[in-house]
Write an enzyme that holds these catalytic residues in place. Sequence first.
Site, mmCIF file in Angstrom:
data_model
loop_
_atom_site.group_PDB
_atom_site.id
_atom_site.type_symbol
_atom_site.label_atom_id
_atom_site.label_comp_id
_atom_site.label_asym_id
_atom_site.label_seq_id
_atom_site.Cartn_x
_atom_site.Cartn_y
_atom_site.Cartn_z
ATOM 1 N N HIS A 182 -11.855 -44.019 -13.159
ATOM 2 C CA HIS A 182 -11.843 -42.851 -13.973
ATOM 3 C C HIS A 182 -10.326 -42.771 -14.536
ATOM 4 O O HIS A 182 -9.874 -42.000 -15.257
ATOM 5 C CB HIS A 182 -12.089 -41.536 -13.469
ATOM 6 C CG HIS A 182 -11.354 -40.935 -12.546
ATOM 7 N ND1 HIS A 182 -10.521 -39.883 -12.861
ATOM 8 C CD2 HIS A 182 -10.944 -41.233 -11.312
ATOM 9 C CE1 HIS A 182 -9.923 -39.586 -11.876
ATOM 10 N NE2 HIS A 182 -10.220 -40.266 -10.714
ATOM 11 N N CYS A 228 -4.730 -32.741 -8.700
ATOM 12 C CA CYS A 228 -5.168 -32.588 -7.395
ATOM 13 C C CYS A 228 -4.421 -31.222 -6.816
ATOM 14 O O CYS A 228 -5.027 -30.537 -6.044
ATOM 15 C CB CYS A 228 -4.842 -33.678 -6.637
ATOM 16 S SG CYS A 228 -5.351 -35.170 -6.957
ATOM 17 N N GLY A 277 -10.585 -43.808 -5.556
ATOM 18 C CA GLY A 277 -9.217 -43.971 -5.352
ATOM 19 C C GLY A 277 -8.708 -43.598 -3.844
ATOM 20 O O GLY A 277 -8.132 -44.344 -3.175
ATOM 21 N N SER A 278 -9.132 -42.171 -3.492
ATOM 22 C CA SER A 278 -8.813 -41.591 -2.532
ATOM 23 C C SER A 278 -9.329 -42.498 -1.335
ATOM 24 O O SER A 278 -8.672 -42.506 -0.318
ATOM 25 C CB SER A 278 -9.158 -40.365 -2.305
ATOM 26 O OG SER A 278 -8.434 -39.522 -3.268
ATOM 27 N N THR A 337 -25.560 -46.973 -0.143
ATOM 28 C CA THR A 337 -26.234 -47.699 -1.141
ATOM 29 C C THR A 337 -25.334 -47.641 -2.557
ATOM 30 O O THR A 337 -24.469 -46.548 -2.513
ATOM 31 C CB THR A 337 -27.560 -47.001 -1.842
ATOM 32 O OG1 THR A 337 -28.711 -46.840 -0.621
ATOM 33 C CG2 THR A 337 -28.032 -47.389 -3.098
ATOM 34 N N ASN A 372 2.065 -41.198 -9.902
ATOM 35 C CA ASN A 372 1.270 -40.395 -11.068
ATOM 36 C C ASN A 372 1.933 -39.138 -11.820
ATOM 37 O O ASN A 372 1.352 -38.850 -12.851
ATOM 38 C CB ASN A 372 0.038 -39.975 -10.192
ATOM 39 C CG ASN A 372 0.354 -39.047 -9.017
ATOM 40 O OD1 ASN A 372 1.298 -39.396 -8.339
ATOM 41 N ND2 ASN A 372 -0.352 -37.882 -8.629
#
Lengths: 378, 394
Positions: free
Chosen positions: B203, B327, B73-74, B239, B153
Amino acid sequence: MIYFDNSATTKPYKEVVDEVVDCLTNSFGNPSSAHRLGIDAEKKLNTARERVAKLLNAEPYEIYFTSGGTEANNTVLKGLLKKGDHVITSSIEHKSVKEALKQLEEEGVEVTYLKVDRDGIVDLKELENSIKDNTRLVTIMYVNNEIGSIQPVEDIVRIVRNKSKKARIHFDAVQAFGKIKIDVKKLDVDFLSLSAHKIHGPKGVGALFVRKDLKLKSLLTGGGQEKDLRSGTENVPGISGFGVAAYIAYNHIEENMKKVKDIKRYFIERLSEIQDVRINSPQDDKHIDNILSVSFLGVRGEVLLHALEDYEIYVSTGSACSAKRVGQNYVLPAIGLNQREVEGTIRFSFSHMNELEEVDKTIDVLKSLLKILRRVKK
Amino acid sequence: MEKRFVYMDHAATTYVKPEVLEAMMPYFTENFGNPSSVYTFSRKSKKAIEEAREKVAKALNALPDEIFFTGGGSEADNWAIKGVAFANRDKGNHIITTKIEHHAVLHACEYLEKIGFEITYLDVDEYGMVNIDELKKAITDRTILITIMFANNEIGTIQPIAEIGKIARERGIIFHTDAVQAVGNVKIDVKEMNIDLLSLAAHKFYGPKGVGALYIRKGVKIDNLIHGGGQEKGKRAGTENLPGIVGLGKAIELATQDIDGHNERIKKLRDRLLNGIMEKIPYTRLNGHPEKRLPGNINVSFKFIEGESLLLLLDQFGICASTGSACSSGSLDPSHVLLAIGLPHEIAHGSLRLTLGDLNTEEDVDYVLSVLPNIVQRLREMSPLYEKFIKGEI
């Protein structure tokens, strides 16, 4: 199935998969959380960091996890270079360096591209002469992904350090890590990019070694994870799986490389049974043993690749990233291959999971395929 | 009550659902090929990625071509904001956001501010809601981007995204929303809501860590953040995280198949817990909007105590919770979100976030209700502030 494309990606070890699954299901906490699950996840990160550090003789706090080798390369280049800076690189870098530099060039960074010789090795004299007052970085890949050339990294460091106090040194070690013993302290390098999925670890995770006391501007800002260099909830399963892969690589590097060496030796030996073949990555100390680049004259590489595929033999023409853009290969012309040789090039890349018998089967198939394909081409 | 393990920190991260893990497994073991390789063995990998892309697109009512996978997400937030800013520099240098965004958005904006962009940080009201009139007033002819989070959040407040989208579209301004907390909890329709860019992270909805996505509406001008190989149609090099992407696809499919049912169940538990807390613990304030909030979110401030000590004690009783966002849990500063909704420092410090998820039960709720009031009482008894308050000195 014969998988000779281990430079594109590798099959994760069973131990790696077990670790990833354990993190996905049991230790699923956010490492930044203050409760037990968070602490659990943080421990997983610490263990992985120690393991990756150990493989490089680095300190754990010098290791920063990323989403892969490409992000690691981007982080160094964009985090260090700004308008007016000069950077020296080679003409055979991986696209993640080449394209990032192209972007920076547009923003006013000056780039010098060093030529390579027929072995794919940079000219050290040219390197020395290219270093200027505003040279901020020398970024060169440790091992080339297409032809396996190993750069004289010690010489590069010595030359740069002698000539400049300001210039930093970065090696894209994605293809070298876990195959060549790297000691960052002895080597005295500043930055090193790594990727997990090239050493039987999971995809989607890599790392950047940043020598202590050095600072980079962050590419991903946010929650401040990875000491504020790389924000975003840590990919704990991926990172922990990377740690396991690094641990296994560390413990088996000699036997694994010996096995790969035998496979390459045997492969080259048996290639002598086929005519009009050019070995682009001979077995010597300038080329890594897990990469064998061969030009089969009189046939197109893609055609041969797909024909081999029918026998469940998997190889590549160049690097996987540029696989779909035919005619854009810049590495092979840089070592002096002509158009015909470039067209007929196949890269076989090995792992210790391969066996000598797979070489036999591949040579047999190649012989019969080439007989038909070369006739068609004529 | 007997001690039990209760995880109520689903806004920080979630466990991975067994169906998600099952979908991922073959791509760790048998189908490990690099999706960029051209042979059949890798075509399975490529196909798996395209199927995941379709699932994400379907969940958002977007086109598969508009979905780009990222490392989380970041990264999606950083890419959206920096990428749009740089690609549209010729049109203007003004960006509008809010004071309660996730740090991934805030720090990206602060970075742009340092290099010459102008940022308006909108205030929010006491419930954490953006004022639409203020947004309209903030728009200038130099405004190139509005970035406002779908749901917060920390306090769970859900913004009027469709309304914001409409305004942005009418003015020809690109609209990005950080929907990391919203996916699976709120119905999202990027077309109807006029969303141009949307960030999400697997997640947070029972998928794996280390993978996210950015929806980019066709035609939106955006620069790359990560350069290199031609993956993700040349927009995001590296990748592909094959098992992660497959897991994201499965997780979003599961998370969005019955949002109403999920919400009803979670809300019921949440309200039972919230009502219990408000009833049993005096001097408690609910943070965030009373109705327009995420179904699993509770954020409360207990006067006279420190959230950190509360967390440690809860952990001893087997309860996983948080003070604010995960965080910033290492930081001693009070939450920027709680300050923005007008909480004084000392009250912001006494905040607790409990976020419920799919495996939580009524027993979990009752267990928390049996433990939490005593812990709060114990901490208050040790608090000099509380003593003064009881004595009537403050």
